[in-house]
Design an enzyme around this catalytic site. Structure first.
Site, PDB file in Angstrom:
ATOM      1  N   CYS A   1       0.822  -1.220   0.000  1.00 21.36           N
ATOM      2  CA  CYS A   1       0.000   0.000   0.000  1.00 21.36           C
ATOM      3  C   CYS A   1       0.857   1.272   0.000  1.00 21.36           C
ATOM      4  O   CYS A   1       1.438   1.616  -1.010  1.00 21.36           O
ATOM      5  CB  CYS A   1      -0.993  -0.022   1.155  1.00 21.36           C
TER       6      CYS A   1
ATOM      7  N   HIS B   1      -3.617  -5.241   0.558  1.00 24.51           N
ATOM      8  CA  HIS B   1      -3.146  -5.580   1.897  1.00 24.51           C
ATOM      9  C   HIS B   1      -3.111  -7.095   2.100  1.00 24.51           C
ATOM     10  O   HIS B   1      -4.024  -7.681   2.701  1.00 24.51           O
ATOM     11  CB  HIS B   1      -4.044  -4.929   2.959  1.00 24.51           C
TER      12      HIS B   1
ATOM     13  N   GLU C   1      -1.303  -8.660   4.138  1.00 24.53           N
ATOM     14  CA  GLU C   1      -1.041  -8.981   5.548  1.00 24.53           C
ATOM     15  C   GLU C   1      -2.318  -9.214   6.346  1.00 24.53           C
ATOM     16  O   GLU C   1      -2.296  -9.800   7.425  1.00 24.53           O
ATOM     17  CB  GLU C   1      -0.205  -7.874   6.192  1.00 24.53           C
TER      18      GLU C   1
END
Length: 255
Positions: A112, A221, A223
């Site tokens: 990001c 994202h 994660e």
């Protein structure tokens, strides 16, 4: 036998009346659970940071997402929306850190804001409001929704045939990703290779073939809910493998 050390540059945040250097837990956890490396959070000290010393000590870098944006002065523009948060301390830390790390061949994974600052560090530029660019979708999340809904898959991306990301993901041609950003890549820096685009043509992932080491940057994202997403685990696993190889090349035994 030591675990490879991955630098996680911090953001500057005000919590109550006090300023903090901060890194979100989900990014740090991704280094531990996905890459199987040891995270080391680096304060946003700018010119006061001894880049050579911390780069000597590390085997990888993770550039995280953030609520803040790269200041547009770094790509020759004025601020379009003064209400959007900036973080000059992080800019002053990560931009020179990126350039120095890539020269050394240190593995880098970027998410990001990290994706955007990697492009800027190498000479590229950003759309400051993707939703106002003709032909582009609104890639922002709805802050009124709960986090689970904000981070839910929002659109598909098409992977570049034969690219690094496609190889990491076992030959996939397209995947669904979340979308929580208002800015995005406009002009790509020299030496960057596009790894994926969204349906509106916006760059969603890139690598840096000109760099001597592993470099992968994504706009979404991965994660988030890492352990529940096999694609995300493959990405962080590939990064972790690169960190272990880099560490071993320095002569340090790794697990």
């Amino acid at each position: 036998m030591r675990s490879p050390i991955v630098l996680v540059p911090a953001c500057t945040r005000a919590i109550g009346e006090h300023p903090y250097y901060a890194a979100q837990i989900k990014y740090v956890d991704a280094v531990v659970l996905g890459a199987r490396c040891t995270p080391l959070i680096v304060p946003a000290l700018g010119d006061a940071l001894d880049l050579a010393s911390i780069l000597d000590a590390c085997d990888g870098i993770m550039l995280t997402g953030s609520a803040s944006n790269v200041h547009p002065s770094h790509y020759g523009e004025d601020v379009y929306d003064p209400q959007l948060p900036q973080d000059p301390g992080r800019d002053a830390t990560t931009l020179p850190l990126i350039r120095a790390a890539l020269k050394r061949g240190i593995p880098v994974i970027a998410v990001c804001r990290g994706f955007q600052e990697l492009n800027v560090a190498l000479g590229g530029s950003l759309y400051q409001a993707v939703q106002e660019v003709a032909g582009k979708m609104d890639h922002r999340e709805d802050p009124a929704l709960p986090l689970e809904a904000q981070y839910a898959p929002a659109h598909g991306i098409t992977l570049t045939p034969g690219g690094t990301l496609q190889r990491i993901l076992g030959g996939a041609t397209d995947i669904a990703v979340n979308s929580l950003h208002g800015q995005g890549v406009d002009r790509l820096a020299d030496g960057i290779a596009i790894e994926a685009r969204s349906d509106d043509g916006l760059v969603e992932a890139f690598s840096v073939p000109a760099a001597p080491g592993f470099t992968l940057a994504v706009q979404w994202h991965p994660e988030w809910r890492l352990l529940e997403n096999p694609d995300s685990m493959r990405m962080f696993g590939a990064f972790g493998d690169a960190c272990r190889a880099f560490c071993a090349k320095k002569g340090a035994p790794v697990p």
